[in-house]
Scaffold this active site. Structure first.
Site, short mmCIF file in Angstrom:
data_model
loop_
_atom_site.label_atom_id
_atom_site.label_comp_id
_atom_site.label_asym_id
_atom_site.label_seq_id
_atom_site.Cartn_x
_atom_site.Cartn_y
_atom_site.Cartn_z
N THR A 71 12.37 -17.46 36.56
CA THR A 71 12.39 -18.41 35.45
C THR A 71 11.04 -19.13 35.39
OG1 THR A 71 13.45 -20.03 36.92
CG2 THR A 71 14.88 -18.84 35.39
N THR A 72 10.34 -18.99 34.29
CA THR A 72 9.05 -19.66 34.12
C THR A 72 9.27 -21.16 34.03
OG1 THR A 72 8.03 -17.77 33.04
CG2 THR A 72 7.09 -19.92 32.54
N HIS A 84 7.47 -6.91 35.95
CA HIS A 84 8.05 -7.49 34.73
C HIS A 84 7.80 -6.54 33.56
CE1 HIS A 84 9.51 -10.15 31.77
NE2 HIS A 84 8.98 -11.29 32.18
N TYR A 125 6.78 -8.55 26.83
CA TYR A 125 5.45 -8.69 27.41
C TYR A 125 4.78 -7.32 27.53
CZ TYR A 125 7.01 -13.43 27.92
OH TYR A 125 7.47 -14.69 27.65
N GLY A 139 23.09 -15.02 31.18
CA GLY A 139 24.00 -16.11 30.88
C GLY A 139 25.30 -16.10 31.65
N ARG A 175 19.36 -19.95 34.46
CA ARG A 175 19.52 -21.37 34.13
C ARG A 175 20.41 -22.10 35.13
NH1 ARG A 175 21.08 -19.88 28.09
NH2 ARG A 175 21.52 -17.94 29.20
#
Length: 376
Positions: free
Chosen positions: A30-31, A173, A178, A297, A324
């Protein structure tokens, strides 16, 4: 809390490369924008990862980490090319290892997704093709053959740097729009050379990056992240999407990487349901080879449910990556195993640049603190 220890699939040990995990709850990358202007993780980042190494035998995957200065796309994202960066990561890795946990470094190049204002020192906005993210957005330049070869070499060197810093492995990644994904997907890749124009050619860049990284550090230290259905940054809209990723995943399986990580970002198309929220078609392609990490999620209940369903279908190699909820719940594996509710997250502070707010201030559960004799 649970009355009795659960025998759920989610809580069973799993071997990932050289790492013997004690459960299947992974910290997803997570950035967070907590690095200085030179891409060096700030001193308190060590505490962040140390907090989340709360249960021995947990695998943590770092935030996206730039492989070179040219790969940078955003300010205050960490890198792995300089000695100050590597020294900061060594301290973080040492902290995680002291908690008897494992940590992989996610290797990143942004391509056309970069913020043009960050591209200083004559760096170009680059991609597989001269196709912008949005119709009126900044126009990238297509990479040349020599530049593609250099980028492949840069990923390999970044992997060596990560292992030198003590990481247990690296994650390539290849997801979320990206640079690698920009080669994989036809919505961006309009090339007609050996790097585009067909399913096999569009997959070539991801395969060659992975092959080079494996040669540098060994297949059992390499994971690969893909996001077939992500619509982020103009992706997930191509025809032949399923065949494209079926082919690419089959190639990754042949390379015998330590794991495959499949991520589902939030579904943006309100007109129709998600075609495959648990990536079942791609799980079948991957089969019973090395572990497969699913992200998208999941909460405690859905993570338990999907791992049980996959195991019932003979896919006993599935783990769940939490993003998250691992931000907001440093003792996440303990809470899930104990049946304690996960903590709500504050989305507004996810990207609070350089700040401790929303980073170090999420509490451990009272039960975890009591078990580990935390001062009250």
């Amino acid at each position: 809390m649970r009355e009795e220890p659960s025998s759920a699939q989610l809580f069973k040990p799993l071997k990932v490369g050289r790492c013997h995990l004690q459960h299947r709850m992974i910290m997803a990358p997570t950035t967070r924008f907590r690095a200085d202007g030179q891409g060096v993780p700030l001193p308190f980042v060590q505490e962040y990862y140390g907090q989340r190494a709360s249960v021995p035998g947990t695998l943590l995957i770092t935030e996206a980490t730039d492989i070179t200065p040219k790969a940078m796309g955003y300010k205050h994202v960490p890198g792995i090319w300089s000695e100050p960066q590597r020294e900061a990561w060594r301290e973080i890795v040492s902290r995680v290892h002291s908690k008897k946990c494992f940590i992989f470094c996610q290797l990143w190049a942004t391509g056309r997704a970069a913020d043009p204002d960050v591209l200083a020192d004559m760096k170009d906005l680059i991609s597989s093709s001269a196709v912008p993210v949005e119709e009126k957005g900044p126009l990238p330049r297509a990479l040349t053959e020599d530049e593609i070869q250099q980028c492949i070499a840069d990923f390999a060197q970044a992997a060596r740097n990560a292992i030198n810093a003590g990481f247990d492995g690296v994650e390539i990644h290849g997801a979320n729009g990206y640079l690698i994904d920009q080669f994989t997907q036809k919505s961006c890749n309009h090339r007609q050379d050996r790097w585009g124009g067909s399913i096999e050619n569009r997959a070539r860049f991801a395969v060659e990056v992975t092959r080079a990284v494996i040669e540098a550090v060994g297949a059992d230290r390499v994971g690969v992240k893909l996001s077939p259905y992500s619509q982020y940054l103009g992706m997930g809209t191509m025809d032949e999407l399923v065949p494209q990723f079926e082919y690419l995943i089959a190639q990754m399986r042949r390379l015998d990487v330590a794991y495959l990580h499949l991520a589902n970002s939030r579904w943006l198309d309100e007109e129709k349901p998600h075609p495959d929220p648990n990536h079942e078609v791609f799980v079948r392609v991957w089969g019973q080879s090395s572990p497969i990490l699913l992200a998208g999620g999941y909460d405690a209940a859905s993570a338990e449910k999907v791992t049980e369903q996959m195991a019932a279908a003979t896919y006993t190699n599935v783990a769940i990556a939490f993003g998250r909820y691992f931000i907001s719940t440093p003792d996440l594996p303990f809470r899930v195993m104990a049946g304690i509710q996960l903590q709500k997250y504050d989305r507004a502070s996810f990207y609070s640049t350089l700040s401790r707010e929303g980073y170090l201030d999420y509490p451990f559960s009272a039960e975890y603190m009591a078990l580990h004799n935390f001062p009250v």
